[in-house]
Design an enzyme around this catalytic site. Sequence first.
Site, PDB file in Angstrom:
ATOM      1  N   HIS A  71      -3.598  -5.173   0.620  1.00 57.40           N
ATOM      2  CA  HIS A  71      -3.421  -5.493   1.634  1.00 57.40           C
ATOM      3  C   HIS A  71      -3.455  -6.840   1.659  1.00 57.40           C
ATOM      4  CE1 HIS A  71      -2.895  -1.516   3.950  1.00 57.40           C
ATOM      5  NE2 HIS A  71      -3.503  -0.872   3.013  1.00 57.40           N
ATOM      6  N   CYS A 113       1.028  -1.299   0.219  1.00 54.74           N
ATOM      7  CA  CYS A 113      -0.530   0.174   0.098  1.00 54.74           C
ATOM      8  C   CYS A 113       0.874   1.135  -0.211  1.00 54.74           C
ATOM      9  CB  CYS A 113      -1.307   0.088   0.706  1.00 54.74           C
ATOM     10  SG  CYS A 113      -2.604   0.906   0.755  1.00 54.74           S
ATOM     11  N   GLU A 161      -1.640  -8.284   3.955  1.00 50.83           N
ATOM     12  CA  GLU A 161      -0.847  -9.163   5.272  1.00 50.83           C
ATOM     13  C   GLU A 161      -2.360  -9.357   6.721  1.00 50.83           C
ATOM     14  OE1 GLU A 161      -0.736  -4.633   5.453  1.00 50.83           O
ATOM     15  OE2 GLU A 161      -1.490  -6.318   4.005  1.00 50.83           O
TER      16      GLU A 161
END
Length: 228
Positions: A178, A91, A180
């Site tokens: 994203h 990001c 994670e």
Amino acid sequence: MKRTKVLILLHAESEGPGTLGAFLEARAAQVETLRLFDGDRIRLEPEELAAAVSMGGPMNVYEEDRYPFLREETDFLRRAAQGGLPVLGICLGAQMIAKACGASVRKSPQKEVGWFDVFLRDEGRRDPLFSGLPETFGVLQYHEDMFEVPQGGRLLASAARCPHQAFRYRNAYGLQFHVEATREMVSRWFADREEGPGILEEFDRRGRDLVALAERIYANFWSLVGSS
């Protein structure tokens, strides 16, 4: 002697390494995490590292007057990418790598907040980072800006609302989305947003698939680290 240290750069309390941290811990990686927003400085040189990771954050790459640590990070990422160090940006981290490599960062054609499909381009299907992944996959998004691809880099993935989703420059990768995120992270990110409950419900349905997707990307990146 082979380098084993992985440097993780954090821009905000709420945007930690999440499942990436768990992946590295399981592999006994020597991880150094810097809280740039809390005054930590980048003391290591790229030559001392096996890899570097730049995480997300609520700021924009061009807000250097408000967040002076972005200047230091830009310089570090420039030297790391130019030197061929394996680097992963997520990001804001992806936008930071793009900026460090001379590309612009601008408003995305449309904001992405929630779950959206990303598709691999021809270059992405051939790139080792996405080996073993389907051509289209759902990911969590939370951004309003979009990176341009650095000169000499390759666009790897796109999406309907934001055409630049992943790129590679030498051994540096930027992911606009994203992978994670954990449930706890998502709950914190969207706690005050109207769409928050729906995004969290969707996470409960998609979370296992997101973890599997992330693990594959991490493993592919780790292979690149091991071969560098």
